[in-house]
Scaffold this motif. Structure first.
Motif, PDB file in Angstrom:
ATOM      1  N   THR A   1     -84.662 -20.107 -49.344  1.00  0.00           N
ATOM      2  CA  THR A   1     -84.758 -19.789 -47.915  1.00  0.00           C
ATOM      3  C   THR A   1     -86.145 -20.079 -47.330  1.00  0.00           C
ATOM      4  OG1 THR A   1     -85.380 -17.475 -48.310  1.00  0.00           O
ATOM      5  CG2 THR A   1     -83.020 -17.979 -48.194  1.00  0.00           C
TER       6      THR A   1
ATOM      7  N   ASN B   1     -88.954 -21.290 -44.558  1.00  0.00           N
ATOM      8  CA  ASN B   1     -89.034 -21.560 -43.128  1.00  0.00           C
ATOM      9  C   ASN B   1     -89.446 -23.026 -42.941  1.00  0.00           C
ATOM     10  OD1 ASN B   1     -91.866 -21.747 -43.387  1.00  0.00           O
ATOM     11  ND2 ASN B   1     -92.202 -19.653 -42.661  1.00  0.00           N
ATOM     12  N   GLU B   2     -89.639 -23.424 -41.711  1.00  0.00           N
ATOM     13  CA  GLU B   2     -89.899 -24.837 -41.441  1.00  0.00           C
ATOM     14  C   GLU B   2     -91.139 -25.341 -42.171  1.00  0.00           C
ATOM     15  OE1 GLU B   2     -90.120 -27.744 -37.482  1.00  0.00           O
ATOM     16  OE2 GLU B   2     -89.866 -25.574 -37.297  1.00  0.00           O
TER      17      GLU B   2
ATOM     18  N   LYS C   1     -85.086 -21.790 -42.349  1.00  0.00           N
ATOM     19  CA  LYS C   1     -85.250 -20.929 -41.178  1.00  0.00           C
ATOM     20  C   LYS C   1     -86.131 -21.645 -40.155  1.00  0.00           C
ATOM     21  CE  LYS C   1     -86.731 -17.915 -44.163  1.00  0.00           C
ATOM     22  NZ  LYS C   1     -87.239 -16.731 -44.901  1.00  0.00           N
ATOM     23  N   LEU C   2     -85.623 -21.794 -38.934  1.00  0.00           N
ATOM     24  CA  LEU C   2     -86.301 -22.578 -37.905  1.00  0.00           C
ATOM     25  C   LEU C   2     -86.767 -21.721 -36.736  1.00  0.00           C
ATOM     26  CD1 LEU C   2     -83.842 -25.617 -37.940  1.00  0.00           C
ATOM     27  CD2 LEU C   2     -86.110 -25.496 -39.014  1.00  0.00           C
TER      28      LEU C   2
ATOM     29  N   GLY D   1     -81.458 -22.033 -37.502  1.00  0.00           N
ATOM     30  CA  GLY D   1     -81.634 -22.438 -38.885  1.00  0.00           C
ATOM     31  C   GLY D   1     -80.583 -23.445 -39.305  1.00  0.00           C
TER      32      GLY D   1
ATOM     33  N   CYS E   1     -78.136 -24.509 -42.815  1.00  0.00           N
ATOM     34  CA  CYS E   1     -77.625 -24.103 -44.119  1.00  0.00           C
ATOM     35  C   CYS E   1     -76.872 -25.255 -44.750  1.00  0.00           C
ATOM     36  CB  CYS E   1     -76.709 -22.889 -43.974  1.00  0.00           C
ATOM     37  SG  CYS E   1     -75.975 -22.328 -45.524  1.00  0.00           S
TER      38      CYS E   1
ATOM     39  N   ALA F   1     -79.925 -13.870 -39.248  1.00  0.00           N
ATOM     40  CA  ALA F   1     -80.523 -14.263 -37.966  1.00  0.00           C
ATOM     41  C   ALA F   1     -80.690 -13.059 -37.046  1.00  0.00           C
ATOM     42  CB  ALA F   1     -79.661 -15.331 -37.304  1.00  0.00           C
TER      43      ALA F   1
END
Length: 311
Positions: A185, A187-188, A223-224, A229, A231, A279
């Motif tokens: 998971t 993030n960006e 995760k954006l 996000g 998946c 989210a």
């Protein structure tokens, strides 16, 4: 029927939080608004996030034999987290994080590992006794990578789902760790570190996820932030939206996402619904200040999701 428990293996910090008008530039001194000490650490945050959603939770890690350590253990216990196998290390202080948060809710963080940096395979031995009957093991990168890898190996031997949040960001994640991960998971920024290129478009986000899957990860969730996000599972790939909220503090939003995701899976929710829980938990965490103090409880999360559905 009782729900399966979730085990979190990771960092336990005291966050030293300064509120500032904006984040300082290098070499600059700013006058801030306020200062507070708040229990944190990515591992502890994720444990609290899960426990607040009414999932039985076990935390494994280390604190120092000091005032911060006592406060951190009391905080976890008050969240109804099982803490019996957290080691109180007499040889070092508890971990701390120095956090600056600006008026827009953005933050910078400096972590001093201390007791977290001493986590090793002896801690994994204590962890292993809690894997029987567990739904998931959550891991992060604020403890030594050798301990992370050993914990993931122990979980795989026990048939327990491994969820890794690769934070703080690093580009040198051991290649042998990837096949041990069921759900990754990043993030960006963390995804960019892992794959070595910017992910500035939807196509590049999908390409990054594919590369991470090719290294052995089963499911990748990128995760954006405000953009939602992405998946990618062995069977499908999809973007999911963010919930629009008035954010005041982004500290622990990623931890809230992981907690919501893990809690939903432990409750038997399908993956797409688990993404929605993650989210929603992440969005709600940005609407309150602090790390663990911002994490939503189950009633708040369910009410929020119902309100979003009825809009």
């Amino acid at each position: 029927m009782s729900l399966p428990h979730v085990v979190v293996f990771g960092s336990i910090n005291m966050d030293l939080v300064a509120k500032t008008p904006r984040l300082p530039r290098p070499g600059e001194t700013l006058t801030g608004h306020s200062f507070s000490t708040v229990p944190g650490g990515k591992g502890a945050n994720q444990a609290v996030a899960i426990a607040r959603l009414d999932i039985p939770t076990v935390m494994i890690g280390r604190v120092g034999n000091d005032r911060f350590g006592q406060e951190l253990l009391q905080s976890l216990q008050s969240a109804k987290i099982q803490i019996e196998d957290i080691l109180v290390d007499d040889s070092v202080s508890s971990g701390v994080a120095l956090i600056a948060v600006d008026d827009e809710g953005e933050n910078t963080i400096v972590v001093i590992p201390s007791a977290n940096g001493r986590v090793n395979e002896s801690d994994v031995e204590r962890l292993s006794s809690h894997l029987t009957g567990a739904d998931s093991l959550l891991l992060q990168l604020e403890i030594p990578i050798a301990a992370v890898k050993a914990a993931a190996q122990a979980a795989k031997k026990s048939g327990v789902r491994v969820i890794l949040d690769p934070a703080p960001a690093r580009s040198d994640l051991p290649i042998e760790l990837y096949p041990l991960i069921d759900i990754l998971t990043p993030n960006e920024g963390e995804a960019e570190q892992l794959v070595g290129f910017p992910i500035e478009s939807p196509a590049l986000v999908a390409e990054a996820a594919t590369i991470l899957q090719q290294r052995g990860v089963k499911t990748v969730v990128i995760k954006l932030g405000a953009k939602g996000g992405f998946c990618a599972t062995p069977d499908e790939a999809f973007f999911f939206p963010a919930f629009q909220v008035a954010a005041i503090d982004t500290v622990a939003a990623g931890d809230a996402f992981n907690g919501g995701l893990a809690a939903a899976l432990a409750a038997g929710k399908p993956l797409r619904e688990a993404m929605t829980w993650g989210a929603a938990a992440g969005a709600l965490a940005t609407t309150k200040p602090g790390a663990q103090s911002s994490l939503p409880d189950r009633a708040t999360l369910i009410t929020f999701l119902e309100q979003q559905t009825n809009r």
